[in-house]
Design a protein around this motif. Structure first.
Motif, PDB file in Angstrom:
ATOM      1  N   THR A   1      10.791   5.988  -9.519  1.00 41.41           N
ATOM      2  CA  THR A   1       9.351   5.800  -9.699  1.00 41.41           C
ATOM      3  C   THR A   1       8.873   6.447 -10.996  1.00 41.41           C
ATOM      4  N   SER A   2       9.343   7.643 -11.293  1.00 43.36           N
ATOM      5  CA  SER A   2       8.895   8.345 -12.496  1.00 43.36           C
ATOM      6  C   SER A   2       9.510   7.769 -13.759  1.00 43.36           C
ATOM      7  N   TRP A   3      10.754   7.325 -13.685  1.00 42.49           N
ATOM      8  CA  TRP A   3      11.446   6.861 -14.884  1.00 42.49           C
ATOM      9  C   TRP A   3      11.219   5.382 -15.187  1.00 42.49           C
ATOM     10  N   LEU A   4      11.101   4.556 -14.166  1.00 43.67           N
ATOM     11  CA  LEU A   4      10.997   3.122 -14.389  1.00 43.67           C
ATOM     12  C   LEU A   4       9.603   2.561 -14.119  1.00 43.67           C
ATOM     13  N   ILE A   5       8.968   3.043 -13.053  1.00 47.09           N
ATOM     14  CA  ILE A   5       7.721   2.422 -12.609  1.00 47.09           C
ATOM     15  C   ILE A   5       6.509   2.942 -13.384  1.00 47.09           C
ATOM     16  N   LEU A   6       6.365   4.261 -13.489  1.00 48.74           N
ATOM     17  CA  LEU A   6       5.182   4.823 -14.129  1.00 48.74           C
ATOM     18  C   LEU A   6       4.988   4.355 -15.573  1.00 48.74           C
ATOM     19  N   PRO A   7       6.022   4.352 -16.431  1.00 48.17           N
ATOM     20  CA  PRO A   7       5.795   3.880 -17.801  1.00 48.17           C
ATOM     21  C   PRO A   7       5.312   2.432 -17.870  1.00 48.17           C
ATOM     22  N   ARG A   8       5.797   1.591 -16.981  1.00 49.64           N
ATOM     23  CA  ARG A   8       5.406   0.183 -17.012  1.00 49.64           C
ATOM     24  C   ARG A   8       3.977  -0.014 -16.523  1.00 49.64           C
ATOM     25  N   ILE A   9       3.614   0.686 -15.468  1.00 45.17           N
ATOM     26  CA  ILE A   9       2.248   0.562 -14.969  1.00 45.17           C
ATOM     27  C   ILE A   9       1.260   1.181 -15.956  1.00 45.17           C
ATOM     28  N   ALA A  10       1.611   2.331 -16.524  1.00 41.44           N
ATOM     29  CA  ALA A  10       0.732   2.969 -17.506  1.00 41.44           C
ATOM     30  C   ALA A  10       0.525   2.082 -18.725  1.00 41.44           C
ATOM     31  N   ALA A  11       1.577   1.372 -19.149  1.00 41.31           N
ATOM     32  CA  ALA A  11       1.437   0.463 -20.288  1.00 41.31           C
ATOM     33  C   ALA A  11       0.431  -0.646 -19.978  1.00 41.31           C
ATOM     34  N   LEU A  12       0.476  -1.170 -18.758  1.00 39.62           N
ATOM     35  CA  LEU A  12      -0.484  -2.204 -18.376  1.00 39.62           C
ATOM     36  C   LEU A  12      -1.896  -1.642 -18.288  1.00 39.62           C
ATOM     37  N   LEU A  13      -2.036  -0.407 -17.802  1.00 35.84           N
ATOM     38  CA  LEU A  13      -3.366   0.201 -17.720  1.00 35.84           C
ATOM     39  C   LEU A  13      -3.978   0.384 -19.105  1.00 35.84           C
ATOM     40  N   ALA A  14      -3.148   0.658 -20.096  1.00 36.19           N
ATOM     41  CA  ALA A  14      -3.657   0.768 -21.460  1.00 36.19           C
ATOM     42  C   ALA A  14      -3.952  -0.604 -22.051  1.00 36.19           C
ATOM     43  N   ALA A  15      -3.114  -1.585 -21.732  1.00 36.09           N
ATOM     44  CA  ALA A  15      -3.269  -2.910 -22.328  1.00 36.09           C
ATOM     45  C   ALA A  15      -4.443  -3.681 -21.745  1.00 36.09           C
ATOM     46  N   GLY A  16      -4.727  -3.500 -20.446  1.00 39.95           N
ATOM     47  CA  GLY A  16      -5.775  -4.286 -19.804  1.00 39.95           C
ATOM     48  C   GLY A  16      -7.136  -4.155 -20.464  1.00 39.95           C
ATOM     49  N   PRO A  17      -7.714  -2.949 -20.574  1.00 41.22           N
ATOM     50  CA  PRO A  17      -9.027  -2.819 -21.216  1.00 41.22           C
ATOM     51  C   PRO A  17      -9.006  -3.187 -22.703  1.00 41.22           C
ATOM     52  N   LEU A  18      -7.917  -2.865 -23.401  1.00 43.30           N
ATOM     53  CA  LEU A  18      -7.859  -3.181 -24.831  1.00 43.30           C
ATOM     54  C   LEU A  18      -7.843  -4.689 -25.066  1.00 43.30           C
ATOM     55  N   LEU A  19      -7.045  -5.405 -24.299  1.00 46.29           N
ATOM     56  CA  LEU A  19      -7.025  -6.860 -24.438  1.00 46.29           C
ATOM     57  C   LEU A  19      -8.345  -7.480 -23.996  1.00 46.29           C
ATOM     58  N   THR A  20      -9.003  -6.872 -23.028  1.00 51.66           N
ATOM     59  CA  THR A  20     -10.318  -7.362 -22.606  1.00 51.66           C
ATOM     60  C   THR A  20     -11.341  -7.215 -23.722  1.00 51.66           C
ATOM     61  N   ALA A  21     -11.367  -6.057 -24.360  1.00 53.55           N
ATOM     62  CA  ALA A  21     -12.293  -5.842 -25.475  1.00 53.55           C
ATOM     63  C   ALA A  21     -12.005  -6.802 -26.621  1.00 53.55           C
ATOM     64  N   LEU A  22     -10.729  -6.996 -26.917  1.00 57.46           N
ATOM     65  CA  LEU A  22     -10.369  -7.943 -27.972  1.00 57.46           C
ATOM     66  C   LEU A  22     -10.767  -9.362 -27.584  1.00 57.46           C
TER      67      LEU A  22
ATOM     68  N   LEU B   1       0.827  -1.205   0.000  1.00 56.73           N
ATOM     69  CA  LEU B   1       0.000   0.000   0.000  1.00 56.73           C
ATOM     70  C   LEU B   1       0.863   1.259   0.000  1.00 56.73           C
ATOM     71  N   GLU B   2       1.968   1.231   0.744  1.00 56.01           N
ATOM     72  CA  GLU B   2       2.882   2.379   0.728  1.00 56.01           C
ATOM     73  C   GLU B   2       3.457   2.591  -0.670  1.00 56.01           C
ATOM     74  N   PHE B   3       3.787   1.504  -1.342  1.00 57.23           N
ATOM     75  CA  PHE B   3       4.317   1.616  -2.703  1.00 57.23           C
ATOM     76  C   PHE B   3       3.262   2.185  -3.650  1.00 57.23           C
ATOM     77  N   LEU B   4       2.011   1.742  -3.490  1.00 61.10           N
ATOM     78  CA  LEU B   4       0.927   2.291  -4.309  1.00 61.10           C
ATOM     79  C   LEU B   4       0.780   3.786  -4.077  1.00 61.10           C
ATOM     80  N   GLY B   5       0.899   4.226  -2.817  1.00 60.24           N
ATOM     81  CA  GLY B   5       0.829   5.656  -2.528  1.00 60.24           C
ATOM     82  C   GLY B   5       1.954   6.427  -3.196  1.00 60.24           C
ATOM     83  N   LEU B   6       3.173   5.868  -3.177  1.00 59.14           N
ATOM     84  CA  LEU B   6       4.296   6.528  -3.838  1.00 59.14           C
ATOM     85  C   LEU B   6       4.067   6.646  -5.336  1.00 59.14           C
ATOM     86  N   VAL B   7       3.486   5.612  -5.921  1.00 54.21           N
ATOM     87  CA  VAL B   7       3.203   5.647  -7.360  1.00 54.21           C
ATOM     88  C   VAL B   7       2.172   6.723  -7.679  1.00 54.21           C
ATOM     89  N   LEU B   8       1.126   6.827  -6.867  1.00 53.70           N
ATOM     90  CA  LEU B   8       0.098   7.844  -7.112  1.00 53.70           C
ATOM     91  C   LEU B   8       0.678   9.253  -6.961  1.00 53.70           C
TER      92      LEU B   8
END
Length: 357
Positions: free
Chosen positions: A236-257, A114-121
């Motif tokens: 967090t900004s250079w390594l973590i955010l791009p990877r999490i954002a990529a998954l957030l984009a991929a999740g709904p798109l792969l679900t629709a497909l 949860l602390e890590f999630l807060g840092l990401v947000l």
């Protein structure tokens, strides 16, 4: 019996050790008895000497028996093991203690997550407002390709097979009630609300989540992340955010497909088993679906992507310096992601059911 006399300090430790080596029994496994009653003075060097003797006896399978151990050496825990030469067995924790330690460990892990999630947000908010630099756009697009495009083949294949399996199983149950005409609607609702997003989440956990944990874990074990922090980069900004954002984009798109491909698999079964044309199957499926059914599936796909991204990155950054720690954290990321996906799915399904959705 080996007798040690006088001071056992740094000035005399070398002579005492030489005497001990000459006095040790030649027969391997024979008991070694050491009398320390006449030791007048002891310091850290003497304590280290006795500890080295104890380790050597263990290594050479020689039971060590000491007598007259000074109180200053009590911390070494050298005790007379008795006539059999056996040390007392360590006390095993009871069932309640073991359960308590297990629970505390899980609570600490949950708090860390949860602390890590807060840092990401926080990092996401600062990056969005321009107060923190992040990776270039090419790096973000590369992560989207790795998380989404490269996982598309597996997700499509599994969704098609899931549509086939779902239709085959429902045909038998519906045939008992002479209700096979409801097959398109049942398959469509099952896929869009539950099966497609759940399958997408599991695919992301097993493929993308494991990749995140392994990649970041390797960087952590190789001290690459420490080097980035030393150069002033925000990890967090250079390594973590791009990877999490990529998954957030991929999740709904792969679900629709997965929804579309799964319906195609169901239409194939309807055509071969019920002689129902694919156009009729898809028309009946469209009539049975509501906009909320599709929306709920996309929301679940998004939520599962959040779980996979946060858990995968967190476990990767929790890797230790040892190389085997990478494998341990990768396995932990996959298992924990799938577990949390099921927990989140159950919570969302129950909440939506309460509100009549």
């Amino acid at each position: 019996m080996i007798f040690v006399h006088g001071p056992l300090d740094q000035a005399h430790a070398a002579d005492v050790w030489a005497e001990l080596e000459r006095s040790l029994p030649d027969v391997r496994g024979e008991r070694v008895r050491v009398d320390l009653s006449d030791v007048t003075e002891v310091d850290g060097a003497g304590a280290a000497l006795l500890a080295a003797l104890e380790r050597r006896c263990v290594r050479e399978d020689r039971p060590l028996v000491t007598h007259g151990v000074p109180e200053s050496l009590d911390s070494l825990r050298v005790r007379d093991p008795g006539p059999a030469g056996a040390q007392p067995a360590a006390e095993r924790p009871g069932l309640v203690d073991a359960a308590g330690h297990w629970t505390l460990a899980r609570v600490r892990r949950a708090r860390s997550l949860l602390e890590f999630l807060g840092l990401v947000l926080i990092a996401a908010a600062r990056t969005a407002t321009g107060r923190r630099r992040t990776a270039p756009l090419d790096h973000w697009l590369h992560q989207v390709q790795r998380a989404g495009a490269e996982a598309m083949t597996l997700a499509v294949s599994l969704s098609f097979l899931m549509g086939l399996i779902t239709a085959i199983n429902f045909i038998r149950g519906l045939a008992d009630f002479n209700a096979t005409g409801f097959l398109p609607g049942v398959v469509a609702v099952s896929l869009t609300r539950e099966l497609a997003p759940l399958l997408t989440g599991i695919v992301l956990a097993g493929r993308s989540g494991a990749g995140l944990a392994a990649e970041l874990g390797t960087m952590k074990a190789g001290e690459e992340i420490d080097a980035l922090e030393a150069m002033g980069f925000d990890v967090t900004s250079w390594l973590i955010l791009p990877r999490i954002a990529a998954l957030l984009a991929a999740g709904p798109l792969l679900t629709a497909l997965g929804d579309a491909v799964g319906l195609a698999g169901g239409a194939l079964i309807g055509w071969t088993n019920l002689e129902m044309s694919p156009s009729r199957f898809l028309a009946d499926a469209r009539d049975s679906l509501r906009t909320t059914d599709v929306g709920i599936g996309l929301v679940k796909g998004f939520a599962f992507a959040v779980v996979v991204g946060v858990v995968g990155c967190h476990r990767g950054l929790s890797t230790g310096r040892a190389s085997e720690s990478v494998g341990v954290q990768t396995t932990s990321a996959v298992v924990l992601s799938i577990l949390l996906i099921l927990v989140v799915d159950a919570a969302l399904t129950a909440g939506l059911q309460v509100h009549g959705w």
